[in-house]
Design a protein around this motif. Structure first.
Motif, short mmCIF file in Angstrom:
data_model
loop_
_atom_site.label_atom_id
_atom_site.label_comp_id
_atom_site.label_asym_id
_atom_site.label_seq_id
_atom_site.Cartn_x
_atom_site.Cartn_y
_atom_site.Cartn_z
N TYR B 36 0.95 -1.16 0.01
CA TYR B 36 0.05 -0.01 0.16
C TYR B 36 0.77 1.19 -0.02
O TYR B 36 2.03 1.23 0.40
CB TYR B 36 -1.06 -0.04 1.27
N GLN B 38 0.69 5.25 0.96
CA GLN B 38 0.01 6.38 1.98
C GLN B 38 0.67 7.72 1.69
O GLN B 38 1.58 7.73 1.88
CB GLN B 38 -0.24 5.73 3.15
N GLY B 43 -5.59 7.92 3.29
CA GLY B 43 -5.75 6.46 3.48
C GLY B 43 -4.78 5.61 2.65
O GLY B 43 -4.62 6.17 1.79
N PRO B 44 -4.39 4.43 3.09
CA PRO B 44 -3.57 3.52 2.43
C PRO B 44 -4.40 3.24 0.91
O PRO B 44 -5.51 2.84 0.96
CB PRO B 44 -3.48 2.29 3.19
N PHE B 46 -4.08 0.87 -2.35
CA PHE B 46 -3.56 -0.48 -2.80
C PHE B 46 -2.87 -0.14 -4.00
O PHE B 46 -3.02 0.64 -5.10
CB PHE B 46 -4.88 -1.00 -3.38
N ASP B 49 -0.60 -6.71 -5.20
CA ASP B 49 -0.77 -7.70 -4.41
C ASP B 49 -0.07 -9.09 -5.19
O ASP B 49 0.28 -9.31 -6.38
CB ASP B 49 -2.00 -7.99 -4.03
N PHE B 89 3.68 0.72 2.69
CA PHE B 89 3.67 -0.40 3.72
C PHE B 89 3.40 -1.54 3.10
O PHE B 89 2.65 -1.74 2.00
CB PHE B 89 2.22 0.00 4.50
#
Lengths: 114, 111
Positions: B36, B38, B43-44, B46, B49, B89
């Motif tokens: 993520y 930020q 907010g985080p 995406f 993944d 993150f």
């Protein structure tokens, strides 16, 4: 692009007061979450919610906290009797399904307890 | 306890160069990992993944590498731009659908 929306963006409250943070998850999502981030620290899991009940909660999510899905679109976090250490950014998130599915976050509600 | 952590607190990179952000995890049972981004006051967001049955996944200007042998995750950003300046993150699934976040790694892009 669909997004998670949160209100208010910022709330200041007196210690001991109750606060309700509101969220509208992405419309076709079934799993909802609350996370928090104390200033300068990492994002921490609070609770996950599915099928109108809590599916998992962390040790942070004690009796002071509760969540509710009062209607078909809103998801709320209630903090009773706020404490100074509850000051943080609270993020709502949602995902289409459970484990291994992308979790999308809102912009956050900044709570300041004075 | 088991945790997710980042090696470097701050990475300064020249605009146009490639960035690599590293993350170590210790939960060998984790099967899904996410990066993520930020930005300040937001907010985080995406980025990308990867599942544990893969070792590499590419997106637009980003690549995630997973080395399960040494429990290491990395994010590569190609041709870093000023808009890439943020805290990054890594997170892993811990339990059913509960994300465990690392502490974050600040990336500063120098114009």
């Amino acid at each position: 692009e669909p997004e998670v929306t949160q209100t208010p963006s910022h709330q200041v409250t007196q210690m001991g007061q109750e606060v309700i943070l509101r969220c509208v998850p992405i419309s076709n999502h079934l799993y909802f979450y609350w996370y928090r981030q104390i200033l300068g620290q990492k994002v921490e899991f609070l609770v996950s919610f599915y099928n109108n009940e809590i599916s998992e909660k962390s040790e942070i999510f004690d009796d002071q906290f509760s969540v509710e899905r009062p209607d078909g679109s809103n998801f709320t976090l209630k903090i009773r009797s706020t404490k100074l250490e509850d000051s943080a950014m609270y993020f709502c998130a949602s995902s289409e399904s459970g484990a291994g599915n992308t979790i999308y976050f809102g912009e956050g509600s900044w709570l300041t307890v004075v | 306890g088991e945790s997710v952590g980042l090696h470097l607190p701050t990475l300064s990179v020249q605009e146009g160069d490639n960035s690599i952000i590293n993350c170590a995890y210790s939960n060998s049972a984790s099967d899904y990992f996410i990066w993520y981004k930020q930005e300040s006051g937001k907010g985080p967001q995406f980025i990308i993944d990867i599942r544990s049955n893969m070792d590499k996944r590419q997106g637009q200007r980003v690549t995630v590498l997973l080395n399960k042998t040494v429990k290491h995750l990395s994010l590569q950003i190609a041709a870093t731009q000023p808009g890439d300046s943020a805290v990054y993150f890594c997170a892993e699934t811990e339990g059913n659908n509960r994300l465990a976040f690392g502490k974050g790694n600040q990336v500063v892009v120098i114009p």
